[in-house]
Design an enzyme around this catalytic site. Structure first.
Site, short mmCIF file in Angstrom:
data_model
loop_
_atom_site.label_atom_id
_atom_site.label_comp_id
_atom_site.label_asym_id
_atom_site.label_seq_id
_atom_site.Cartn_x
_atom_site.Cartn_y
_atom_site.Cartn_z
N ASP A 255 1.28 23.37 2.52
CA ASP A 255 2.41 24.02 3.20
C ASP A 255 2.34 25.55 3.13
OD1 ASP A 255 2.83 24.34 0.53
OD2 ASP A 255 4.96 23.86 0.59
N TYR B 92 -2.67 33.40 -1.42
CA TYR B 92 -3.52 33.04 -2.56
C TYR B 92 -4.79 33.89 -2.69
CZ TYR B 92 -0.84 28.89 -3.89
OH TYR B 92 0.14 28.06 -4.33
C1 G6P Z 1 2.69 26.32 -2.42
C2 G6P Z 1 1.32 25.73 -2.30
C3 G6P Z 1 1.24 24.44 -3.03
C4 G6P Z 1 1.62 24.67 -4.46
C5 G6P Z 1 2.98 25.30 -4.57
C6 G6P Z 1 3.22 25.69 -6.01
O1 G6P Z 1 3.61 25.52 -1.80
O2 G6P Z 1 0.92 25.51 -0.98
O3 G6P Z 1 -0.07 23.97 -2.94
O4 G6P Z 1 1.62 23.46 -5.17
O5 G6P Z 1 3.04 26.44 -3.79
O6 G6P Z 1 4.54 25.87 -6.21
P1 G6P Z 1 5.16 25.93 -7.66
O7 G6P Z 1 6.55 26.32 -7.37
O8 G6P Z 1 5.01 24.56 -8.26
O9 G6P Z 1 4.40 26.96 -8.42
MN MN Z 2 -1.05 24.35 -1.09
#
Ligand code: G6P
Ligand code: MN
Length: 441
Positions: free
Chosen positions: A170, A264
């Site tokens: 996402d 990222y």
């Molecule tokens: C985004 C990335 C996901 C990831 C998430 C982490 O949505 O696309 O791949 O898992 O961020 O989020 P968090 O809040 O768990 O650090």
């Molecule tokens: Mn992701």
């Protein structure tokens, strides 16, 4: 009329209530017949499961919602599997983040050696799930968004080239929406061109409805004035993780202005700067455990005890919507455009054709049609080639149990400065993951 049974795999997750809420709110479009929540952890799935049962009773009585730890029961007759597993839960994520950080290198869920560690836990589990799906419900679409998607997608497409599996993330769409908000233009009126690998890509063009590319003007602004991108989902009070990450997008765009980097990419452009600001004793996993999971799980338990979800604070985020949008595009043959991880097969002309890439694709009942990206510049191609080498060797290590492949993968990761650091981190991660990784010899 063909009706669709949806199964959420890894349904003990804190994301599940929001996903089920979106599914139920769109039950007519999705021709939804049933939702089953499946997880190997009975206690976790009972909590989200009972909440979702109650929620369905109050919002969509004609759609049975149930939960189970039995994969046969879950997969039998399934049409869509939403796969979002996290072997070892956020407790293991905490180790993935803290061990590399204790050696002065990035500790993150998907990037750097934290991602390597997560991949070695997740690949065996995901291949088991996809394998079972091929036996029990071979016609089901498998929409995977388990992380680290870069390596999970390589493992799935390599092992099951004919499975009806789509690997998605996402982040690109979330960043598109952030940019659309910044530009003050509805997201649906913009077409983004993009290429890369999962959590490792760039936006090359942003077209408006009239075909004007807005990226050059955005670049000029970023280079000439102070700009800040505010992510709608930034959780300001507890931490400003995404707010800070989006600031790095601006800095990355200023440093290498040809294309707009995915958020990222900052971990690689600005590795040392970001690591120096990370707290090695309190990482993202701690935040997720202490705040996000706690809020969702407390809310589930409170509603279960009260016997109603009426005053639940559950809300739907982009995460839930996006995955359901893709299922909807398949079910209703909409030919909508999404960014998806798929075998390159020439979409990026000058990149390994036998590698998974993340590119825009049109999605319809027949599956996906990737957009041809053409040739990419040397800089991005070379960054991607090293990263892909790392990804492929990590998958190889997971599939063959080769310690040497793991050590090779580790050195190819840009966050690793030397053999000694890489080996030390690898060995500590291996010890911390005795119960999860395949044995490496
Ligand atoms: C985004 C990335 C996901 C990831 C998430 C982490 O949505 O696309 O791949 O898992 O961020 O989020 P968090 O809040 O768990 O650090
Ligand atoms: Mn992701």
């Amino acid at each position: 009329m063909k009706k669709n049974k949806f199964v959420v795999v890894g349904a003990g997750s804190s994301y599940t209530p929001a996903i089920v809420a979106v599914l139920l709110s769109r039950k007519d479009d999705l021709k939804l017949s049933e939702v089953v929540l499946y997880d190997i952890d009975a206690a976790r799935v009972a909590r989200t499961g009972q909440f979702c049962e109650l929620y369905a009773r109050e919002h969509a009585q004609d759609v049975p919602v149930s939960y189970t730890t039995d994969i046969e029961t879950a997969f039998r007759g399934a049409d869509f599997l939403f796969v979002q597993i996290r072997p070892g839960c956020n407790q293991q994520r905490e180790k993935d983040e803290k061990i590399p950080l204790s050696h002065g290198i990035l500790g993150q869920e998907t990037c750097g050696l934290g991602g390597f560690s997560f991949a070695l836990r997740c690949i065996p589990a995901i291949l088991d799930i996809v394998g079972k799906a091929q036996e029990i419900c071979p016609n089901a679409w498998i929409l995977n968004y388990s992380n680290p998607e870069a390596m999970i997608s390589e493992a799935i497409y390599r092992t099951y080239p004919n499975a009806k599996a789509l690997c998605i993330c996402d982040m690109p769409i979330s960043q598109e929406e952030t940019i659309a908000d910044f530009l003050g233009i509805p997201h649906k009126d913009l077409t983004f061109k993009y290429f890369g690998l999962n959590h490792f890509g760039w936006f090359t063009n942003i077209y408006d409805k009239d075909g004007n590319d807005l990226l050059p003007a955005l670049r000029e602004r970023v280079l000439s004035e102070t700009v800040s991108l505010v992510n709608a989902e930034a959780e300001e009070k507890h931490d400003n993780y995404w707010g800070e990450m989006y600031q790095h997008v601006i800095e990355g765009f200023q440093a290498y202005p040809e294309f707009l980097p995915l958020v990222y990419i900052s971990y690689y452009y600005f590795h040392n700067e970001i690591v120096s600001h990370m707290d090695p004793n309190y990482t993202r996993a701690n935040y997720v455990l202490d705040v996000r999971e706690k809020v969702v799980f407390d809310d589930c338990e409170r509603c279960i005890a009260a016997g109603t979800t009426k005053d639940s604070s559950l809300h739907t985020g982009v995460h839930g919507n996006y995955i359901v949008d893709i299922a909807n595009a398949i079910i209703n043959n909409t030919h909508e455009r999404f960014i998806i991880n798929t075998m390159n097969h020439g979409a990026i002309g000058n990149f390994n054709h036998d590698a998974v890439v993340e590119v825009p694709c049109y999605v319809s009942a027949g599956g996906i049609e990737p957009v041809s990206v053409g040739y990419i510049p040397q800089f991005h191609k070379s960054l991607m080639e090293a990263q892909k080498g790392y990804e492929k060797l990590a998958v190889e290590a997971a599939l063959t149990g080769s310690y040497q492949k793991a050590l090779q993968a580790v050195l190819l990761n840009r966050t690793v400065p030397s053999y000694a650091v890489g080996k030390a981190v690898l060995d500590e991660l291996m010890e911390a993951n005795k119960d999860y990784w395949p044995e490496l010899k």
